[in-house]
Design a protein around this motif. Structure first.
Motif, PDB file in Angstrom:
ATOM      1  N   TYR A 216      14.192  24.060 -10.082  1.00  0.00           N
ATOM      2  CA  TYR A 216      14.887  25.140 -10.491  1.00  0.00           C
ATOM      3  C   TYR A 216      14.933  26.143  -9.747  1.00  0.00           C
ATOM      4  N   ALA A 217      13.552  26.614  -9.822  1.00  0.00           N
ATOM      5  CA  ALA A 217      13.756  27.908  -9.271  1.00  0.00           C
ATOM      6  C   ALA A 217      14.158  27.532  -7.499  1.00  0.00           C
ATOM      7  N   ARG A 218      13.740  26.526  -6.746  1.00  0.00           N
ATOM      8  CA  ARG A 218      13.584  26.457  -5.506  1.00  0.00           C
ATOM      9  C   ARG A 218      15.370  26.303  -5.076  1.00  0.00           C
ATOM     10  N   ALA A 219      16.408  25.221  -6.043  1.00  0.00           N
ATOM     11  CA  ALA A 219      17.475  24.550  -5.739  1.00  0.00           C
ATOM     12  C   ALA A 219      18.449  26.125  -6.583  1.00  0.00           C
ATOM     13  N   ASN A 220      17.855  26.913  -6.857  1.00  0.00           N
ATOM     14  CA  ASN A 220      18.764  28.193  -7.526  1.00  0.00           C
ATOM     15  C   ASN A 220      18.575  29.563  -6.358  1.00  0.00           C
ATOM     16  N   ILE A 221      17.459  29.219  -5.315  1.00  0.00           N
ATOM     17  CA  ILE A 221      18.080  30.826  -4.857  1.00  0.00           C
ATOM     18  C   ILE A 221      19.377  31.111  -3.903  1.00  0.00           C
ATOM     19  N   ASN A 222      20.014  29.970  -3.785  1.00  0.00           N
ATOM     20  CA  ASN A 222      21.769  31.185  -3.879  1.00  0.00           C
ATOM     21  C   ASN A 222      22.402  31.255  -4.889  1.00  0.00           C
ATOM     22  N   TYR A 223      21.995  31.823  -6.243  1.00  0.00           N
ATOM     23  CA  TYR A 223      22.579  31.954  -7.410  1.00  0.00           C
ATOM     24  C   TYR A 223      23.337  33.229  -6.978  1.00  0.00           C
ATOM     25  N   HIS A 224      22.864  33.519  -6.171  1.00  0.00           N
ATOM     26  CA  HIS A 224      24.057  35.291  -5.197  1.00  0.00           C
ATOM     27  C   HIS A 224      25.171  35.044  -4.765  1.00  0.00           C
ATOM     28  N   ALA A 225      25.013  33.870  -4.113  1.00  0.00           N
ATOM     29  CA  ALA A 225      25.968  33.120  -3.245  1.00  0.00           C
ATOM     30  C   ALA A 225      27.616  32.140  -4.001  1.00  0.00           C
ATOM     31  N   GLY A 226      27.205  32.015  -5.067  1.00  0.00           N
ATOM     32  CA  GLY A 226      27.137  31.524  -5.911  1.00  0.00           C
ATOM     33  C   GLY A 226      27.363  30.137  -6.843  1.00  0.00           C
ATOM     34  N   TYR A 227      27.077  29.375  -5.838  1.00  0.00           N
ATOM     35  CA  TYR A 227      25.795  27.439  -5.928  1.00  0.00           C
ATOM     36  C   TYR A 227      24.991  27.641  -6.420  1.00  0.00           C
ATOM     37  N   GLY A 228      23.843  26.466  -6.598  1.00  0.00           N
ATOM     38  CA  GLY A 228      23.090  26.179  -7.515  1.00  0.00           C
ATOM     39  C   GLY A 228      23.474  24.618  -8.314  1.00  0.00           C
TER      40      GLY A 228
ATOM     41  N   SER B 216      24.970  21.081   1.287  1.00  0.00           N
ATOM     42  CA  SER B 216      23.597  20.527   2.186  1.00  0.00           C
ATOM     43  C   SER B 216      23.929  20.171   3.040  1.00  0.00           C
ATOM     44  N   PHE B 217      24.593  20.824   3.886  1.00  0.00           N
ATOM     45  CA  PHE B 217      25.700  20.112   5.429  1.00  0.00           C
ATOM     46  C   PHE B 217      24.612  21.422   6.759  1.00  0.00           C
ATOM     47  N   GLY B 218      24.504  22.061   5.989  1.00  0.00           N
ATOM     48  CA  GLY B 218      24.325  23.439   6.531  1.00  0.00           C
ATOM     49  C   GLY B 218      25.978  24.639   7.241  1.00  0.00           C
ATOM     50  N   ASP B 219      27.052  24.399   6.136  1.00  0.00           N
ATOM     51  CA  ASP B 219      27.898  24.412   5.574  1.00  0.00           C
ATOM     52  C   ASP B 219      28.806  25.559   4.623  1.00  0.00           C
ATOM     53  N   PRO B 220      28.402  26.697   4.790  1.00  0.00           N
ATOM     54  CA  PRO B 220      28.725  26.910   3.409  1.00  0.00           C
ATOM     55  C   PRO B 220      29.667  27.221   2.914  1.00  0.00           C
ATOM     56  N   SER B 221      30.823  26.801   4.086  1.00  0.00           N
ATOM     57  CA  SER B 221      32.573  26.294   3.696  1.00  0.00           C
ATOM     58  C   SER B 221      32.725  25.081   2.914  1.00  0.00           C
ATOM     59  N   VAL B 222      31.552  24.103   2.898  1.00  0.00           N
ATOM     60  CA  VAL B 222      31.338  22.590   2.647  1.00  0.00           C
ATOM     61  C   VAL B 222      29.933  22.517   1.864  1.00  0.00           C
ATOM     62  N   LEU B 223      30.661  21.963   0.725  1.00  0.00           N
ATOM     63  CA  LEU B 223      29.716  22.224  -0.901  1.00  0.00           C
ATOM     64  C   LEU B 223      29.778  20.603  -1.110  1.00  0.00           C
TER      65      LEU B 223
ATOM     66  N   ARG C 125      37.259  26.227  -5.536  1.00  0.00           N
ATOM     67  CA  ARG C 125      38.302  26.870  -4.586  1.00  0.00           C
ATOM     68  C   ARG C 125      39.377  27.938  -4.980  1.00  0.00           C
ATOM     69  N   ASP C 126      38.789  28.032  -6.383  1.00  0.00           N
ATOM     70  CA  ASP C 126      39.416  29.726  -7.010  1.00  0.00           C
ATOM     71  C   ASP C 126      38.938  31.249  -6.313  1.00  0.00           C
ATOM     72  N   ILE C 127      37.234  30.862  -6.865  1.00  0.00           N
ATOM     73  CA  ILE C 127      36.050  31.244  -6.808  1.00  0.00           C
ATOM     74  C   ILE C 127      36.033  31.602  -5.922  1.00  0.00           C
ATOM     75  N   LEU C 128      34.886  30.396  -4.965  1.00  0.00           N
ATOM     76  CA  LEU C 128      34.297  30.392  -4.307  1.00  0.00           C
ATOM     77  C   LEU C 128      34.865  30.025  -2.616  1.00  0.00           C
ATOM     78  N   HIS C 129      36.245  30.507  -2.931  1.00  0.00           N
ATOM     79  CA  HIS C 129      37.256  30.159  -1.840  1.00  0.00           C
ATOM     80  C   HIS C 129      36.169  28.498  -0.441  1.00  0.00           C
ATOM     81  N   ILE C 130      36.626  27.924  -1.315  1.00  0.00           N
ATOM     82  CA  ILE C 130      35.075  26.672  -0.522  1.00  0.00           C
ATOM     83  C   ILE C 130      36.644  25.961   0.747  1.00  0.00           C
ATOM     84  N   ARG C 131      35.949  25.368   1.904  1.00  0.00           N
ATOM     85  CA  ARG C 131      36.618  24.576   2.157  1.00  0.00           C
ATOM     86  C   ARG C 131      37.004  23.614   2.231  1.00  0.00           C
ATOM     87  N   LYS C 132      35.971  22.706   1.798  1.00  0.00           N
ATOM     88  CA  LYS C 132      36.371  21.598   0.993  1.00  0.00           C
ATOM     89  C   LYS C 132      34.402  20.665   0.686  1.00  0.00           C
TER      90      LYS C 132
END
Length: 185
Positions: free
Chosen positions: A67-79, A100-107, A135-142
């Motif tokens: 959890y410590a490793r996976a949640n280093i991106n909490y500031h960006a809204g994901y984890g 997982s794909f090196g593109d923050p617009s695809v989660l 879609r509504d909060i993070l505005h992710i593309r896919k």
């Protein structure tokens, strides 16, 4: 149409943030107190059989490190987030969003739920909430979901939340897998 999550409500507990709520669930940041119960989920072979490594002999310390490793991106809204039923103080699983794909617009999305909570529609509610949150909060593309083809429940769930199968293949260890996607913005 996606079932909408409820508006995010502030919490008086400074140890975590509520990411979103559904009619029956609160999806929030994982706390140290959640790790003991989440450990029981990670050590249940029935729950872990469709997780990529299938590992089910986790220690509590390994869970905390994960959890410590996976949640280093909490500031960006994901984890990895805790799944908590409304009116129940314990987490019953985790919901995850991963870059997982090196593109923050695809989660990539996924979840693990204690088997005591299976068969009650929570999986669909979680995934609908994750899609709406992306879609509504993070505005992710896919959003993307990957699963073993033998995991029929996840295949049906991916289709039920509007995802389309875009790939089928074989893992290095010989298991058939599917990749589903849904464009959001």
């Amino acid at each position: 149409m996606d079932k909408q999550y409820k508006e995010v409500v502030p919490t008086c507990d400074p140890n975590y943030t509520i990411r979103f709520c559904t009619d029956r669930l609160i999806i929030r940041d994982v706390t140290e107190n959640d790790c003991t119960y989440l450990h029981t989920i990670y050590t249940d072979p029935a729950v872990m059989r469709f997780i990529s490594t299938g590992k089910y002999n986790w220690t509590e310390e390994e869970i905390r490190t994960k959890y410590a490793r996976a949640n280093i991106n909490y500031h960006a809204g994901y984890g990895l987030f805790a799944i908590q039923p409304v009116g129940n103080p314990e987490a019953i699983g985790e919901a995850g969003l991963f870059n997982s794909f090196g593109d923050p617009s695809v989660l990539e999305l996924g979840y693990i739920l204690s088997r005591h909570w299976w068969g009650k529609g929570y999986g669909k509610e979680i995934c609908q909430g994750l899609v709406a949150y992306c879609r509504d909060i993070l505005h992710i593309r896919k959003v993307v979901a990957r699963m073993y083809a033998a995991n029929i429940a996840s295949v049906k769930l991916s289709e039920a939340v509007g995802m389309i199968r875009v790939e089928a293949g074989i893992t290095p260890d010989g298991k058939e897998f599917y990749r589903y996607e849904r464009k959001l913005n």
